[in-house]
Design a protein around this motif. Structure first.
Motif, PDB file in Angstrom:
ATOM      1  N   LEU A 168      60.587  59.254  59.287  1.00  0.00           N
ATOM      2  CA  LEU A 168      61.593  58.207  59.403  1.00  0.00           C
ATOM      3  C   LEU A 168      61.364  57.295  60.607  1.00  0.00           C
ATOM      4  O   LEU A 168      61.600  56.090  60.522  1.00  0.00           O
ATOM      5  CB  LEU A 168      62.986  58.825  59.473  1.00  0.00           C
ATOM      6  CG  LEU A 168      64.169  57.867  59.402  1.00  0.00           C
ATOM      7  CD1 LEU A 168      64.127  57.031  58.124  1.00  0.00           C
ATOM      8  CD2 LEU A 168      65.473  58.637  59.475  1.00  0.00           C
ATOM      9  N   ASP A 169      60.869  57.841  61.708  1.00  0.00           N
ATOM     10  CA  ASP A 169      60.687  56.995  62.891  1.00  0.00           C
ATOM     11  C   ASP A 169      59.567  55.963  62.726  1.00  0.00           C
ATOM     12  O   ASP A 169      59.450  55.043  63.523  1.00  0.00           O
ATOM     13  CB  ASP A 169      60.463  57.841  64.151  1.00  0.00           C
ATOM     14  CG  ASP A 169      59.204  58.697  64.101  1.00  0.00           C
ATOM     15  OD1 ASP A 169      58.531  58.750  63.046  1.00  0.00           O
ATOM     16  OD2 ASP A 169      58.895  59.329  65.132  1.00  0.00           O
ATOM     17  N   GLN A 170      58.780  56.073  61.662  1.00  0.00           N
ATOM     18  CA  GLN A 170      57.752  55.071  61.389  1.00  0.00           C
ATOM     19  C   GLN A 170      58.191  54.052  60.329  1.00  0.00           C
ATOM     20  O   GLN A 170      57.395  53.235  59.863  1.00  0.00           O
ATOM     21  CB  GLN A 170      56.455  55.750  60.943  1.00  0.00           C
ATOM     22  CG  GLN A 170      55.761  56.512  62.055  1.00  0.00           C
ATOM     23  CD  GLN A 170      54.453  57.127  61.585  1.00  0.00           C
ATOM     24  OE1 GLN A 170      53.849  56.689  60.615  1.00  0.00           O
ATOM     25  NE2 GLN A 170      54.028  58.164  62.294  1.00  0.00           N
ATOM     26  N   ALA A 173      57.414  50.216  61.004  1.00  0.00           N
ATOM     27  CA  ALA A 173      55.997  49.869  60.795  1.00  0.00           C
ATOM     28  C   ALA A 173      55.667  49.879  59.295  1.00  0.00           C
ATOM     29  O   ALA A 173      54.962  48.994  58.800  1.00  0.00           O
ATOM     30  CB  ALA A 173      55.088  50.835  61.541  1.00  0.00           C
ATOM     31  N   GLY A 174      56.184  50.870  58.573  1.00  0.00           N
ATOM     32  CA  GLY A 174      55.949  50.938  57.133  1.00  0.00           C
ATOM     33  C   GLY A 174      56.522  49.729  56.428  1.00  0.00           C
ATOM     34  O   GLY A 174      55.874  49.137  55.554  1.00  0.00           O
ATOM     35  N   LEU A 190      60.042  57.684  52.855  1.00  0.00           N
ATOM     36  CA  LEU A 190      60.363  58.075  54.220  1.00  0.00           C
ATOM     37  C   LEU A 190      60.974  59.474  54.221  1.00  0.00           C
ATOM     38  O   LEU A 190      61.836  59.785  53.390  1.00  0.00           O
ATOM     39  CB  LEU A 190      61.346  57.092  54.839  1.00  0.00           C
ATOM     40  CG  LEU A 190      60.842  55.653  54.969  1.00  0.00           C
ATOM     41  CD1 LEU A 190      61.969  54.739  55.418  1.00  0.00           C
ATOM     42  CD2 LEU A 190      59.671  55.581  55.928  1.00  0.00           C
ATOM     43  N   HIS A 191      60.524  60.302  55.137  1.00  0.00           N
ATOM     44  CA  HIS A 191      61.031  61.668  55.265  1.00  0.00           C
ATOM     45  C   HIS A 191      61.901  61.784  56.500  1.00  0.00           C
ATOM     46  O   HIS A 191      61.403  61.706  57.629  1.00  0.00           O
ATOM     47  CB  HIS A 191      59.854  62.661  55.336  1.00  0.00           C
ATOM     48  CG  HIS A 191      59.052  62.723  54.089  1.00  0.00           C
ATOM     49  ND1 HIS A 191      59.418  63.492  53.008  1.00  0.00           N
ATOM     50  CD2 HIS A 191      57.910  62.093  53.720  1.00  0.00           C
ATOM     51  CE1 HIS A 191      58.541  63.345  52.038  1.00  0.00           C
ATOM     52  NE2 HIS A 191      57.613  62.496  52.434  1.00  0.00           N
ATOM     53  N   PRO A 192      63.204  61.972  56.322  1.00  0.00           N
ATOM     54  CA  PRO A 192      64.124  62.031  57.471  1.00  0.00           C
ATOM     55  C   PRO A 192      63.835  63.189  58.419  1.00  0.00           C
ATOM     56  O   PRO A 192      64.106  63.110  59.606  1.00  0.00           O
ATOM     57  CB  PRO A 192      65.495  62.197  56.835  1.00  0.00           C
ATOM     58  CG  PRO A 192      65.348  61.842  55.414  1.00  0.00           C
ATOM     59  CD  PRO A 192      63.915  62.016  55.064  1.00  0.00           C
TER      60      PRO A 192
END
Length: 196
Positions: A168-170, A173-174, A190-192
């Motif tokens: 999730l923190d990317q 950028a994604g 996205l994976h939390p």
């Protein structure tokens, strides 16, 4: 949206499915599901579709881009895909519009669309050809159980479109890569929990 529309057409047993795009990665994905990729940066998509249909045009067409449609040079034309469909769908054919069109767009270079959310539509040819058109947002509740069943039965595999799995923190950028249409960035999961 266009790739998923193509997958849906195949699931509904369309004899021939064509996908118009100019991004090689998306055209390759279209080909993976049995669609005919049409690169509109190489030649007119109208001419290419008419050639593939012996001049008759497609039975059905689906507008999947919306008001942010742009030409091969990157210039926005909110009416481009709509009018291309009028020219490439057969007489008495059907056009579905699932691309987003909003009542006004403050960023559009097209004065008509910017101010009023209107597009210069080739209505004369649309009427002359006796085409019909359906528009609007997807009625998800009418289809979600049926679509889930197709996935459970192995008849539909929408995961083929996923190009990246990120923590999730990317996400910023994604999204930036996806929004810029960078090669190979089709859909991002996205994976939390941070695993990707």
């Amino acid at each position: 949206v266009g790739l998923m529309a193509a997958l849906s057409a195949n699931l509904k047993s369309a004899a021939q499915v064509m996908v118009v795009d100019r991004h090689p990665d998306r055209l390759a994905l279209a080909e993976q599901i049995g669609a005919i990729p049409i690169d509109d940066s190489k030649a007119s998509p109208i001419d290419q579709i008419n050639e593939l249909t012996n001049g008759l045009g497609a039975d059905r067409g689906c507008e999947c881009v919306g008001y942010q449609a742009h030409d091969a040079q990157g210039v926005e034309h909110p009416n481009l895909t709509l009018n291309n469909l009028v020219h490439s769908v057969k007489f008495t054919g059907t056009i579905g519009v699932v691309g987003v069109f909003v009542p006004h767009d403050p960023g559009s270079p097209d004065k008509l669309y910017k101010a009023e959310g209107e597009v210069a539509f080739d209505y004369g040819l649309h009427w002359f050809k006796g085409q019909s058109m359906g528009t609007g947002q997807a009625n998800v509740k009418a289809y979600n159980r049926q679509l889930c069943a197709l996935i459970e039965q192995g008849k539909a595999k929408p995961s083929w479109i996923v190009s990246h799995e990120l923590p999730l923190d990317q996400a910023p950028a994604g999204y930036q890569h996806f929004d810029a249409r960078d090669d190979g960035w089709t859909k991002v999961v996205l994976h939390p929990n941070g695993s990707g």
